[in-house]
Design a protein around this motif. Structure first.
Motif, mmCIF file in Angstrom:
data_model
loop_
_atom_site.group_PDB
_atom_site.id
_atom_site.type_symbol
_atom_site.label_atom_id
_atom_site.label_comp_id
_atom_site.label_asym_id
_atom_site.label_seq_id
_atom_site.Cartn_x
_atom_site.Cartn_y
_atom_site.Cartn_z
ATOM 1 N N PHE A 148 0.808 -1.219 0.000
ATOM 2 C CA PHE A 148 0.000 0.000 0.000
ATOM 3 C C PHE A 148 0.843 1.272 0.000
ATOM 4 N N GLY A 149 2.151 1.137 0.085
ATOM 5 C CA GLY A 149 3.027 2.300 -0.011
ATOM 6 C C GLY A 149 2.924 3.266 1.142
ATOM 7 N N LEU A 150 2.613 2.763 2.327
ATOM 8 C CA LEU A 150 2.525 3.644 3.490
ATOM 9 C C LEU A 150 3.897 4.200 3.836
ATOM 10 N N GLN A 151 3.963 5.475 4.107
ATOM 11 C CA GLN A 151 5.216 6.137 4.441
ATOM 12 C C GLN A 151 5.002 7.053 5.641
ATOM 13 N N ALA A 152 6.095 7.494 6.219
ATOM 14 C CA ALA A 152 5.998 8.447 7.324
ATOM 15 C C ALA A 152 5.403 9.754 6.808
ATOM 16 N N PRO A 153 4.611 10.450 7.604
ATOM 17 C CA PRO A 153 4.025 11.738 7.176
ATOM 18 C C PRO A 153 5.104 12.812 7.103
#
Length: 231
Positions: A148-153
């Motif tokens: 899902f390509g979640l990354q740090a904000p």
């Protein structure tokens, strides 16, 4: 309650120990251990290989335990910290009464917690549960990042870093601007700058040290305003 426990093979000898206790004025009963009991375990060498279930239950319940040895033998590791009395000792009854008085006085320390089979099973179950949860969270994290390509904000973090930097510059900037008049202007100044740095307030030494390092590496610094002498 003083409770006598033993294996089935030693039931008759356990009754003898109960009678011995009555002779010294101590009332005791047989049966399963309960909260608040002081347990007297009547054991033979055969019990060293497999302790009676009631003795294990007493350890799990944190009860005080006293061993009456029907013959000389080494106590197993599980109960080698427990006080014991040899039934063949000349003062056996007196030792037995003294130990029971100590354990039931209310001043005895808490019974030592030992790793009984029940405790080991509980530890294994807890370890499996915690390990499973950690593995599940790790897999969820991998899926979140890889699929899902979640990354740090990053924008949120950058905003916070910017606010911290602006606050730092607002508070420390004027002082550093003044202290920048002390930057080394020659090789001799640079060699002796450590002594100069020690003259600054403690809170500003690390910041000024970083400023000097940046200056030495060629980073341009803001122009320094030189006061105009009054005529």
């Amino acid at each position: 309650m003083i409770r006598i426990i033993s294996s089935a093979a030693n039931a008759a000898r356990a009754n003898e120990v109960m009678a011995d206790l009555k002779q010294v004025g101590i009332s005791a009963e047989a049966g399963a251990p309960a909260r608040g009991d002081v347990l007297v375990a009547v054991l033979s060498s055969a019990d060293a290989e497999k302790l009676p279930g009631a003795a294990i239950d007493a350890l799990d319940m944190g009860l005080h335990l006293l061993i009456v040895k029907l013959e000389p033998f080494e106590l197993p590791k599980l109960i080698d910290h427990v006080p014991s009395v040899d039934i063949a000792a000349p003062d056996y009854r007196q030792q037995l009464a003294a130990h029971i008085a100590d354990l039931s006085s209310g001043n005895a320390p808490y019974a030592m917690r030992v790793r009984t089979p029940k405790v080991k099973q509980s530890n294994r179950s807890t370890g499996i549960l915690v390990g499973s949860l950690a593995l599940i969270m790790f897999i969820i994290g991998l899926i979140g990042v890889g699929v899902f390509g979640l990354q740090a904000p990053r924008e949120e973090y950058d905003d916070i870093d910017t606010q911290v930097a602006l606050t730092r510059d607002y508070l420390a900037g004027p002082e550093l601007q003044y202290f920048s008049t002390w930057l080394p202007r020659s090789t001799e100044d640079a060699a002796n700058y450590e002594a100069t740095l020690q003259q600054l307030p403690t809170a500003y030494r690390p910041l000024m040290g970083l400023t000097v390092t940046a200056y030495a590496l060629g980073t341009p610094l803001p122009p320094i305003t030189t006061p105009v002498p009054e005529g």
